[in-house]
Design a protein around this motif. Structure first.
Motif, PDB file in Angstrom:
ATOM      1  N   UNK A  18      28.659 -41.704 -25.834  1.00 52.63           N
ATOM      2  CA  UNK A  18      29.734 -41.432 -25.574  1.00 52.63           C
ATOM      3  C   UNK A  18      30.455 -41.470 -26.460  1.00 52.63           C
ATOM      4  N   UNK A  19      30.576 -42.192 -27.786  1.00 52.96           N
ATOM      5  CA  UNK A  19      31.043 -42.144 -29.104  1.00 52.96           C
ATOM      6  C   UNK A  19      30.702 -41.209 -29.912  1.00 52.96           C
ATOM      7  N   UNK A  20      29.725 -40.112 -29.994  1.00 51.56           N
ATOM      8  CA  UNK A  20      29.607 -39.710 -30.493  1.00 51.56           C
ATOM      9  C   UNK A  20      29.731 -38.483 -29.867  1.00 51.56           C
ATOM     10  N   UNK A  21      30.425 -38.085 -28.911  1.00 51.55           N
ATOM     11  CA  UNK A  21      30.655 -36.704 -28.450  1.00 51.55           C
ATOM     12  C   UNK A  21      32.247 -36.310 -28.457  1.00 51.55           C
ATOM     13  N   UNK A  22      32.685 -35.609 -28.591  1.00 50.82           N
ATOM     14  CA  UNK A  22      34.506 -35.670 -28.407  1.00 50.82           C
ATOM     15  C   UNK A  22      34.414 -34.757 -27.343  1.00 50.82           C
ATOM     16  N   UNK A  23      35.814 -34.374 -26.769  1.00 49.42           N
ATOM     17  CA  UNK A  23      36.242 -33.390 -26.179  1.00 49.42           C
ATOM     18  C   UNK A  23      37.388 -32.693 -26.887  1.00 49.42           C
ATOM     19  N   UNK A  24      38.012 -31.830 -27.035  1.00 58.70           N
ATOM     20  CA  UNK A  24      39.133 -31.081 -27.201  1.00 58.70           C
ATOM     21  C   UNK A  24      39.280 -29.765 -26.158  1.00 58.70           C
ATOM     22  N   UNK A  25      40.976 -29.972 -25.827  1.00 65.45           N
ATOM     23  CA  UNK A  25      41.637 -28.528 -25.047  1.00 65.45           C
ATOM     24  C   UNK A  25      41.899 -28.327 -26.476  1.00 65.45           C
ATOM     25  N   UNK A  26      40.659 -27.589 -26.527  1.00 64.94           N
ATOM     26  CA  UNK A  26      41.387 -26.089 -27.869  1.00 64.94           C
ATOM     27  C   UNK A  26      42.543 -25.121 -27.366  1.00 64.94           C
ATOM     28  N   UNK A  27      42.082 -24.428 -25.904  1.00 64.17           N
ATOM     29  CA  UNK A  27      43.357 -23.572 -25.580  1.00 64.17           C
ATOM     30  C   UNK A  27      44.448 -23.742 -25.904  1.00 64.17           C
ATOM     31  N   UNK A  28      44.680 -25.373 -25.535  1.00 63.63           N
ATOM     32  CA  UNK A  28      46.243 -26.048 -25.768  1.00 63.63           C
ATOM     33  C   UNK A  28      46.579 -26.367 -27.666  1.00 63.63           C
ATOM     34  N   UNK A 111      36.913 -29.289 -23.877  1.00 61.21           N
ATOM     35  CA  UNK A 111      36.963 -29.973 -22.719  1.00 61.21           C
ATOM     36  C   UNK A 111      36.849 -29.299 -21.343  1.00 61.21           C
ATOM     37  N   UNK A 112      37.477 -28.198 -21.427  1.00 62.36           N
ATOM     38  CA  UNK A 112      37.176 -27.134 -20.429  1.00 62.36           C
ATOM     39  C   UNK A 112      35.632 -27.132 -19.556  1.00 62.36           C
ATOM     40  N   UNK A 113      35.087 -27.547 -21.060  1.00 58.39           N
ATOM     41  CA  UNK A 113      32.956 -27.638 -20.508  1.00 58.39           C
ATOM     42  C   UNK A 113      32.596 -28.990 -20.027  1.00 58.39           C
ATOM     43  N   UNK A 114      33.658 -30.071 -20.327  1.00 59.28           N
ATOM     44  CA  UNK A 114      33.519 -30.881 -19.829  1.00 59.28           C
ATOM     45  C   UNK A 114      33.194 -31.509 -18.930  1.00 59.28           C
ATOM     46  N   UNK A 115      32.028 -32.594 -17.522  1.00 61.64           N
ATOM     47  CA  UNK A 115      33.144 -32.945 -16.262  1.00 61.64           C
ATOM     48  C   UNK A 115      33.315 -34.169 -16.969  1.00 61.64           C
ATOM     49  N   UNK A 118      33.037 -38.238 -23.147  1.00 59.50           N
ATOM     50  CA  UNK A 118      33.087 -37.497 -24.545  1.00 59.50           C
ATOM     51  C   UNK A 118      34.459 -38.225 -24.781  1.00 59.50           C
ATOM     52  N   UNK A 119      35.237 -38.724 -26.309  1.00 52.44           N
ATOM     53  CA  UNK A 119      36.307 -38.985 -26.332  1.00 52.44           C
ATOM     54  C   UNK A 119      37.424 -38.087 -26.703  1.00 52.44           C
ATOM     55  N   UNK A 120      38.855 -37.349 -25.909  1.00 54.41           N
ATOM     56  CA  UNK A 120      39.491 -36.992 -26.105  1.00 54.41           C
ATOM     57  C   UNK A 120      39.956 -37.287 -27.150  1.00 54.41           C
ATOM     58  N   UNK A 121      39.676 -35.902 -28.185  1.00 52.23           N
ATOM     59  CA  UNK A 121      40.393 -36.116 -30.040  1.00 52.23           C
ATOM     60  C   UNK A 121      41.909 -35.402 -29.826  1.00 52.23           C
ATOM     61  N   UNK A 122      42.044 -34.579 -27.865  1.00 50.42           N
ATOM     62  CA  UNK A 122      43.528 -33.767 -28.045  1.00 50.42           C
ATOM     63  C   UNK A 122      44.914 -34.079 -28.737  1.00 50.42           C
ATOM     64  N   UNK A 123      44.818 -34.848 -28.421  1.00 45.73           N
ATOM     65  CA  UNK A 123      46.087 -35.715 -29.017  1.00 45.73           C
ATOM     66  C   UNK A 123      46.029 -35.529 -30.553  1.00 45.73           C
ATOM     67  N   UNK A 124      45.455 -36.466 -31.155  1.00 45.23           N
ATOM     68  CA  UNK A 124      45.177 -36.440 -32.460  1.00 45.23           C
ATOM     69  C   UNK A 124      45.864 -34.963 -33.778  1.00 45.23           C
ATOM     70  N   UNK A 125      44.579 -34.207 -32.599  1.00 46.21           N
ATOM     71  CA  UNK A 125      44.807 -32.632 -33.411  1.00 46.21           C
ATOM     72  C   UNK A 125      46.688 -32.279 -33.422  1.00 46.21           C
TER      73      UNK A 125
END
Length: 132
Positions: A18-28, A111-115, A118-125
């Motif tokens: 999981x540490x190699x996979x990230x997720x992000x809320x692109x729309x946000x 993140x819409x495609x992740x059930x 994955x490490x969520x990097x939305x906040x940092x972005x």
């Protein structure tokens, strides 16, 4: 009896850690981008101009011509919106790449495609995009 498929009972390959996979809320991220307000106001002005243009010309057109002209204006507005949004998408993509590289992520998905996982990097972005 039905023939059995050979090799169907072999173990399933395990997913990458999981540490190699990230997720992000692109729309946000797009919604939070400071340039979006400029795009929206430009598109509002473009839309109003197109409406005035249509109203001025529509009186002299038949019903079919009105529909065709309306569709042309709609298409023009869509193309303008795409043209204005591309730089925002590029900036968001660059921030995602920067954050994912810093965290050692090999893949980042919306993140819409992740059930699960994955490490969520939305906040940092968001922080990098907004400067807050």
């Amino acid at each position: 009896p039905l023939p059995r498929c050979v090799g169907t009972r072999r173990p399933v390959a395990s997913a990458a850690p999981a540490s190699n996979v990230g997720k992000v809320n692109y729309q946000m991220l797009v919604q939070q981008h400071p340039d979006l307000a400029k795009v929206q106001s430009t598109m509002q002005a473009e839309s109003e101009a197109a409406k005035k243009e249509f109203d001025a010309k529509a009186a002299s057109l038949g019903e079919k011509e009105k529909q065709e002209y309306f569709m042309q204006l709609q298409q023009r507005l869509q193309l303008k919106n795409q043209e204005l949004m591309v730089p925002i998408f590029n900036k968001v993509d660059a921030v995602i790449k920067e954050v994912s590289d810093a965290k050692g992520l090999s893949i980042v998905v919306d993140s819409a495609a992740v059930i699960y996982g994955g490490a969520d990097i939305t906040d940092e972005c968001v922080k990098k995009i907004t400067g807050k």
